[in-house]
Design a protein around this motif. Structure first.
Motif, PDB file in Angstrom:
ATOM      1  N   PRO A 137      -5.524  -1.416   1.034  1.00 23.85           N
ATOM      2  CA  PRO A 137      -4.365  -0.509   1.110  1.00 23.85           C
ATOM      3  C   PRO A 137      -3.570  -0.501  -0.193  1.00 23.85           C
ATOM      4  CG  PRO A 137      -3.923  -2.532   2.329  1.00 23.85           C
ATOM      5  CD  PRO A 137      -5.369  -2.589   1.905  1.00 23.85           C
ATOM      6  N   GLN A 141      -4.972   5.566  -3.626  1.00 24.66           N
ATOM      7  CA  GLN A 141      -5.437   6.266  -2.424  1.00 24.66           C
ATOM      8  C   GLN A 141      -5.755   7.747  -2.688  1.00 24.66           C
ATOM      9  OE1 GLN A 141      -5.211   4.555   1.006  1.00 24.66           O
ATOM     10  NE2 GLN A 141      -5.262   2.804  -0.374  1.00 24.66           N
TER      11      GLN A 141
ATOM     12  N   ASP B 193      -6.949   6.496   7.635  1.00 23.94           N
ATOM     13  CA  ASP B 193      -5.790   7.260   8.100  1.00 23.94           C
ATOM     14  C   ASP B 193      -5.390   6.818   9.503  1.00 23.94           C
ATOM     15  OD1 ASP B 193      -4.989   9.422   6.102  1.00 23.94           O
ATOM     16  OD2 ASP B 193      -7.163   9.599   6.110  1.00 23.94           O
ATOM     17  N   LYS B 196      -3.571   3.481   9.195  1.00 24.10           N
ATOM     18  CA  LYS B 196      -2.177   3.640   8.750  1.00 24.10           C
ATOM     19  C   LYS B 196      -1.309   4.175   9.884  1.00 24.10           C
ATOM     20  CE  LYS B 196      -3.334   4.685   3.902  1.00 24.10           C
ATOM     21  NZ  LYS B 196      -3.474   5.826   2.956  1.00 24.10           N
ATOM     22  N   ARG B 200       2.079   2.333  11.815  1.00 23.98           N
ATOM     23  CA  ARG B 200       3.471   2.797  11.859  1.00 23.98           C
ATOM     24  C   ARG B 200       4.041   2.752  13.284  1.00 23.98           C
ATOM     25  NH1 ARG B 200       1.279   6.242   7.594  1.00 23.98           N
ATOM     26  NH2 ARG B 200       0.645   7.721   9.182  1.00 23.98           N
ATOM     27  N   TYR B 224      -4.382  -3.117   6.158  1.00 24.83           N
ATOM     28  CA  TYR B 224      -3.933  -1.715   6.185  1.00 24.83           C
ATOM     29  C   TYR B 224      -2.866  -1.517   7.264  1.00 24.83           C
ATOM     30  CZ  TYR B 224      -6.645   1.425   3.110  1.00 24.83           C
ATOM     31  OH  TYR B 224      -7.140   2.119   2.034  1.00 24.83           O
ATOM     32  N   GLU B 228       1.655  -1.301   6.783  1.00 28.85           N
ATOM     33  CA  GLU B 228       2.535  -0.225   7.242  1.00 28.85           C
ATOM     34  C   GLU B 228       3.667  -0.756   8.117  1.00 28.85           C
ATOM     35  OE1 GLU B 228       2.407   3.088   6.506  1.00 28.85           O
ATOM     36  OE2 GLU B 228       0.665   2.827   5.181  1.00 28.85           O
TER      37      GLU B 228
END
Lengths: 338, 338, 338, 338
Positions: A137, A141, B193, B196, B200, B224, B228
């Motif tokens: 991460p 990106q 994606d 991530k 969150r 990863y 977040e």
């Protein structure tokens, strides 16, 4: 489909399995041996899940004899599929395609310059990553939308159609509106929602093989896209993961004749990811052409040691031109051009 | 980070590489040998991309000595992380957790009944797939939202928290609102994606190991999520892909002590996918507990031979109860409970 | 060699390790970081066993930077080795060699006929197995000495030098007396006593890569032969074992440029074992030549469906001639002949 | 055995294949589908070579349904084989065996002391390598006969039977005269001449799994030994080679229930080679016992950091005793002892 049931299974237990299959319109032929009972299942077995039959404790094994794919199968579609992009034909027996460009787009000037350089070298399409799948991460990106726009600018200046990787459904419209070929990366080869989503567009899809996926699984992922209506699928081998540490991946060139035999889809090779080392890219590229690939996708960078990603496997434009020069000569030997 | 440069590289070429690193605040220590030049790079190298340095033609190899992850690392977080879900503690040294349930939810009655059965057998959580990643587009793809609602109903009746697999960001809200643990499947371990997006949320995430991913890549995928903001990550080993055809995957139990040493995260084992064969699940489960796993996630079905997916690897509830009974005895031997 | 020791290791514990190495004439350069202590070991480390150092609980990792082989290394022997057999030069930049013949010798008439056929097609050497490594004790184990004599007869009639596989030291004299190149098969690549034994002869040795051996292990096996005095080693890639079931093995053509870079030894490719399927042999052969191989060894049979072993991967003489014809054209493109 | 022939194959071409099989006393049952022709071959197919049938261009695939081994098969020998060595029973349901000792014998005093230590810790047999298979010709190759005599001295002083690895047929007499169990190492698992040679003795044979061999190939190697008359075969899993670099090998514990189902032979686990790291040996050992292994073979050394080979994976005697203590408790949970 062949089902083997254990010795001493009662007629009743056998019937339970076979009646279910007959109810789905399949015919059963039986062979009773001394130690095993074998049943041939004849008909369209593509919707039968072998694992479900194997769950029966009397069943010893289930083996498919016909392939589980239809739309991708050469059997039902004997002619080669040719995917056209702005007049460039991928899968054409006469002419191979070479796609070149940076791993990551690093700015508009950079990618425009590279587009000119790869075009001058003989490439007919431009690759460039705007959204980058990175193991860490904390690694770069990708430039995102600005990267896509830089690619669009490069196309405007050179006329080269552009290829870029889509990682997430929420960017699908951006890709449909801007790129010419949507790439599905190795890590997303079995991201089935993404496959279905691109299957509902009419854009050509470049489907990379997953790093540890079998050829059959790869064709099934093409089938996902095709089953939604989009038959413009280009397969791309980029090396598989093995025990060998000397290369990033192990390039599996036998896939070329196998894909040609089993499917009607075009197949291109990515020697950059397959080897992970620019010193190996030329040998891998020439080998791929000799083995019958429909094209190559190669990473090119003007300053590999400053690349924001994958510099170790990028060629400088002059070496890239050299690969194309030699590759063309080999293509001619096997009756094609490049 | 150790950089080896080729013999006979000029002082100027060496300086070019080293100055770049020094500019990023790193210190360089050099060792000049007869055939090689070796440089130790000291400082926070987690943001340095080794491939970028390897792109320099004078560089022979680049080797990391410190790990590329921080938040997941035991080095910077010596205490075990315990993920709490409705009072159940995953990663607790005292008590293991067992999660049971069907591969696919096939209806509300079915999953409610199974929830009661697995609870009676000793499970403390319910698993069940509503969105299913299937190799074939023609195979059952899961009940979708109706499946999630069936799981919610099963939780209401039994009190068991529920775990289900999220395949696509567009369903994230549905999962945040309804499930207790969001599972990221093996095929999506590097769908960055998606990682991530779940990073969150504040939901616990069960992160399965990809089928050909190294332990380091797996920890990087956890990183990863954690980078977040969501540190509630539970790792789940489910077997890796090897050359051996006798099992669906090869269960790698050495990961348990390795994960415990390198990270502070809990780790559970999925013996069902690891073996692909219900006859092997008991042995794999007991072995996992003996090796120090924090829990098990096992597929259970009342009629495996009728399961809509993965019947071959599902246990009946009575066999599942037997596994828990034996597993508890083994847990006690190593000072834990279950 | 780079040694990383754990943070907080006492100076005394560090000294214990380093003093041992200094006593062996090596120099130590240290780099102390915040989280690690790194030591560069400079000098001839080829006799140091990294595992022995790793056994020290304060040591985190040991990484070699110089290769563990000497005699096979390009570094100490920059010129290509050419192995001569009756005037045929293997490893020559100008001209490739093609070796053809049956998997198993099945009789004198058969092998004499095949020798004539492969010679007519363009082969310059004859292969044929007299002692066969078979997975099953119930499968045909080869004709033994009669098979060797049949090969000798074929050589007499055609002038083609002969290659055959030696499986056991007790047949070494028979091979030294009768064959021109002794083949060590993939399963015996790490049969070290056999390697030493052939290393004490002056016969050319064709050393196949083991089915799951790294390139470094393979070169080390060549080093075994060379360290006994026999430097006439020809390497032969024949595919490695991976997860992919569609081919018998996965042909790894990247080994060609890697072997050329790391060693000075000739390398040839066996596309028959690599693919296991005659329909794939042509593509694999042409790819190997394009990638820079010094030669090919191909299985040929007049009636593949009646072959006593490996019929599925054998070419008929006419297809073999076709492969040579196309291969010659590709060789010319890259400045060689065949 | 199931043979699938291509669609549109003529009746004559089909008959050619089937008549050959009928001539060998087999029966044929046919199932004709729309796209395929499937034939079930019933009878003793263990002597039929599937590759030979696949060589026919009209044949699409050949699949075995009955196993190619007989003497090792549970089907024909339902009772467990127990191998007795001086009153110690390997394969006994009641009691597991633990074998301990150094990787390499380094001297008589050393091995005698270790024998006392491992006996005190609970081991019932002593292991120790006198002839060592090493990747590098420059690494320590073992003490040879002096090492065997040191093992004999250790047996005399402790009463522990001794296990050592035989690498070459020319040492067979020395092993038959001196050791109690002859070990065939992973690298020699398919050294078929060596297998036949030990098959003609009446010594118990410990057959390690090759580093990339399938379970079926491993059983076939046992069959080689048994087909020569020696049925005292003990299988030993020691990890397989995969893409994962964090461990020396990947320990595959699913083999235990699979071997128990398919064969009647005892199976033990070598956690030292499987992991390559002493910190992982305890977890792997306890897991192996929980999974049903008949025993363990563990490397033990008094000063691992000074071991002449494999120090990194050796336990000190006190840690070894701890593993046995915990292992015994786990054995009792599953109704066995140790």
């Amino acid at each position: 489909m062949i089902i083997t049931m254990k010795k001493n299974t009662s007629a009743q237990d056998i019937a339970k399995v076979m009646d279910q299959l007959k109810a789905q319109g399949l015919q059963i032929h039986e062979s009773i041996g001394e130690n095993y009972n074998v049943f041939g299942v004849v008909g369209d077995t593509s919707r039968i899940d072998p694992k479900r039959i194997e769950a029966n404790p009397h069943v010893d094994s289930v083996v498919r004899v016909s392939s589980p794919y239809k739309k991708a199968s050469r059997l039902f579609h004997p002619d080669d599929t040719i995917v056209e992009v702005n007049g460039i034909r991928i899968g054409d027996k006469e002419k191979l395609v070479v796609i070149g460009g940076p791993c990551s787009v690093e700015g508009e000037d950079m990618v425009v310059q590279l587009a000119k350089d790869v075009k001058a070298a003989g490439a007919v399409m431009l690759r460039g990553g705007a959204y980058k799948p990175r193991t860490s991460p904390y690694a770069f990106q990708g430039m995102g939308s600005a990267g896509i726009q830089a690619m669009v600018a490069a196309r405007k200046q050179t006329g080269l159609p552009i290829v870029s990787e889509l990682m997430s459904i929420d960017k699908l419209d951006e890709f449909v509106d801007n790129v010419d070929i949507i790439q599905i990366g190795a890590r997303n080869m079995q991201n089935f929602d993404l496959l279905k989503a691109v299957g509902r567009t009419d854009k050509p899809i470049l489907l990379k093989r997953g790093l540890a996926n079998t050829i059959e699984e790869w064709i099934m992922s093409a089938e996902y896209i095709m089953s939604e209506g989009n038959e413009k699928v280009i397969l791309c081998e980029r090396g598989i993961r093995t025990f060998e540490p000397a290369t990033r991946n192990t390039l599996d060139l036998s896939v070329i004749p196998i894909i040609k035999k089993k499917t009607h889809l075009p197949i291109i090779i990515d020697p950059s990811h397959a080897t992970g080392d620019w010193e190996l890219v030329e040998a891998a590229s020439l080998a791929a052409i000799a083995a019958g690939a429909d094209g190559l996708m190669i990473e090119v960078h003007n300053q590999p040691e400053c690349a924001w990603s994958d510099g170790a496997q990028s060629l400088r434009p002059d070496r890239f031109a050299e690969v194309i020069r030699k590759g063309r000569a080999i293509a001619k030997v096997i009756g094609r051009d490049l």
